[in-house]
Write a protein that holds these residues in place. Structure first.
Motif, PDB file in Angstrom:
ATOM      1  N   GLU A  35       0.982  -1.163  -0.088  1.00 50.74           N
ATOM      2  CA  GLU A  35       0.165  -0.047  -0.038  1.00 50.74           C
ATOM      3  C   GLU A  35       0.834   1.214  -0.094  1.00 50.74           C
ATOM      4  O   GLU A  35       0.297   2.529  -0.152  1.00 50.74           O
ATOM      5  N   ASP A  36       2.072   1.195   0.478  1.00 54.74           N
ATOM      6  CA  ASP A  36       3.085   2.209   0.277  1.00 54.74           C
ATOM      7  C   ASP A  36       4.527   2.033  -0.282  1.00 54.74           C
ATOM      8  O   ASP A  36       4.711   0.541  -0.030  1.00 54.74           O
ATOM      9  N   GLY A  37       5.225   2.730  -0.443  1.00 53.49           N
ATOM     10  CA  GLY A  37       6.587   2.344  -0.978  1.00 53.49           C
ATOM     11  C   GLY A  37       7.490   1.845   0.276  1.00 53.49           C
ATOM     12  O   GLY A  37       8.247   0.948   0.052  1.00 53.49           O
ATOM     13  N   GLU A  38       7.236   2.029   1.546  1.00 57.53           N
ATOM     14  CA  GLU A  38       7.958   1.507   2.680  1.00 57.53           C
ATOM     15  C   GLU A  38       7.509   0.044   2.806  1.00 57.53           C
ATOM     16  O   GLU A  38       8.722  -0.855   2.846  1.00 57.53           O
ATOM     17  N   GLN A  39       6.514  -0.282   2.673  1.00 57.39           N
ATOM     18  CA  GLN A  39       6.045  -1.602   2.730  1.00 57.39           C
ATOM     19  C   GLN A  39       6.577  -2.581   1.462  1.00 57.39           C
ATOM     20  O   GLN A  39       6.889  -3.735   1.462  1.00 57.39           O
ATOM     21  N   ALA A  40       6.684  -1.858   0.274  1.00 62.20           N
ATOM     22  CA  ALA A  40       6.912  -2.616  -0.903  1.00 62.20           C
ATOM     23  C   ALA A  40       8.396  -3.052  -0.681  1.00 62.20           C
ATOM     24  O   ALA A  40       8.922  -4.032  -1.091  1.00 62.20           O
ATOM     25  N   ARG A  61       7.593   6.238   0.819  1.00 64.72           N
ATOM     26  CA  ARG A  61       8.822   6.202  -0.074  1.00 64.72           C
ATOM     27  C   ARG A  61       8.259   6.118  -1.595  1.00 64.72           C
ATOM     28  O   ARG A  61       7.372   5.245  -1.917  1.00 64.72           O
ATOM     29  N   ASP A  62       8.620   7.306  -2.464  1.00 65.17           N
ATOM     30  CA  ASP A  62       8.201   7.126  -3.645  1.00 65.17           C
ATOM     31  C   ASP A  62       8.645   6.200  -4.853  1.00 65.17           C
ATOM     32  O   ASP A  62       9.700   5.446  -4.069  1.00 65.17           O
ATOM     33  N   GLY A  63       8.032   5.921  -5.497  1.00 66.81           N
ATOM     34  CA  GLY A  63       8.285   4.694  -6.303  1.00 66.81           C
ATOM     35  C   GLY A  63       9.638   4.640  -6.996  1.00 66.81           C
ATOM     36  O   GLY A  63      10.213   3.552  -7.329  1.00 66.81           O
ATOM     37  N   ARG A  64      10.365   5.847  -7.206  1.00 68.63           N
ATOM     38  CA  ARG A  64      11.586   5.983  -7.932  1.00 68.63           C
ATOM     39  C   ARG A  64      12.695   5.479  -6.676  1.00 68.63           C
ATOM     40  O   ARG A  64      13.668   4.459  -7.101  1.00 68.63           O
ATOM     41  N   ARG A  65      12.350   5.554  -5.529  1.00 67.75           N
ATOM     42  CA  ARG A  65      13.203   5.037  -4.235  1.00 67.75           C
ATOM     43  C   ARG A  65      12.964   3.514  -4.391  1.00 67.75           C
ATOM     44  O   ARG A  65      14.044   2.707  -3.958  1.00 67.75           O
ATOM     45  N   VAL A  66      11.843   3.112  -4.500  1.00 68.22           N
ATOM     46  CA  VAL A  66      11.548   1.657  -4.402  1.00 68.22           C
ATOM     47  C   VAL A  66      12.169   0.809  -5.587  1.00 68.22           C
ATOM     48  O   VAL A  66      12.743  -0.157  -5.337  1.00 68.22           O
ATOM     49  N   GLU A  67      12.085   1.630  -6.913  1.00 66.49           N
ATOM     50  CA  GLU A  67      12.654   0.851  -7.895  1.00 66.49           C
ATOM     51  C   GLU A  67      14.259   0.495  -7.861  1.00 66.49           C
ATOM     52  O   GLU A  67      14.676  -0.542  -8.146  1.00 66.49           O
ATOM     53  N   THR A  68      14.806   1.330  -7.084  1.00 65.94           N
ATOM     54  CA  THR A  68      16.445   1.054  -6.701  1.00 65.94           C
ATOM     55  C   THR A  68      16.700  -0.135  -6.263  1.00 65.94           C
ATOM     56  O   THR A  68      17.826  -0.918  -6.173  1.00 65.94           O
ATOM     57  N   ILE A  69      15.913  -0.856  -5.013  1.00 70.62           N
ATOM     58  CA  ILE A  69      16.020  -1.991  -4.387  1.00 70.62           C
ATOM     59  C   ILE A  69      15.377  -3.249  -5.296  1.00 70.62           C
ATOM     60  O   ILE A  69      15.962  -4.604  -5.293  1.00 70.62           O
ATOM     61  N   TYR A  70      14.699  -3.092  -6.547  1.00 64.40           N
ATOM     62  CA  TYR A  70      14.258  -4.475  -7.219  1.00 64.40           C
ATOM     63  C   TYR A  70      14.978  -4.301  -8.608  1.00 64.40           C
ATOM     64  O   TYR A  70      14.632  -4.260  -9.514  1.00 64.40           O
ATOM     65  N   ARG A  71      16.239  -4.404  -8.101  1.00 63.80           N
ATOM     66  CA  ARG A  71      17.314  -4.935  -9.259  1.00 63.80           C
ATOM     67  C   ARG A  71      17.095  -5.928 -10.293  1.00 63.80           C
ATOM     68  O   ARG A  71      17.491  -6.177 -11.160  1.00 63.80           O
ATOM     69  N   GLN A  72      16.526  -7.177  -9.478  1.00 62.82           N
ATOM     70  CA  GLN A  72      16.616  -8.576 -10.097  1.00 62.82           C
ATOM     71  C   GLN A  72      15.036  -8.631 -10.491  1.00 62.82           C
ATOM     72  O   GLN A  72      14.924  -9.712 -10.910  1.00 62.82           O
TER      73      GLN A  72
END
Length: 86
Positions: A35-40, A61-72
């Motif tokens: 439901e939010d970037g932190e949870q993701a 946490r906005d989506g751009r910051r979330v994208e950085t951890i989903y590298r794989q």
């Protein structure tokens, strides 16, 4: 071949709509929702999705910051207009 899909969007109606439409695709298996970037970000390591469907405008946490951890994972992102949801 099945793809594990994680969906991150702060609007329930968007999450439900995407699940309704994409559940018809036999190759997609929803393995989690946020439901939010932190949870993701917190649950990423537990789920390791193949695909992340991501809203770029989310609280905590906005989506751009979330994208950085989903590298794989493959990341599909979007940004909705605030007026479209009001």
């Amino acid at each position: 071949m099945s793809f594990g899909v994680r969906l991150a969007d702060d609007h329930l109606i968007v999450r439900e709509g995407l699940v309704t439409v994409l559940s018809e695709e036999p190759d997609f298996e929803f393995i989690g929702f946020a439901e939010d970037g932190e949870q993701a970000c917190e649950e990423y390591a537990k789920m390791l999705p193949d695909v992340l469907l991501l809203d770029l405008r989310m609280p905590k946490r906005d989506g751009r910051r979330v994208e950085t951890i989903y590298r794989q994972s493959w990341v599909v992102s979007w940004r909705t207009s605030r007026s479209a949801l009001n």
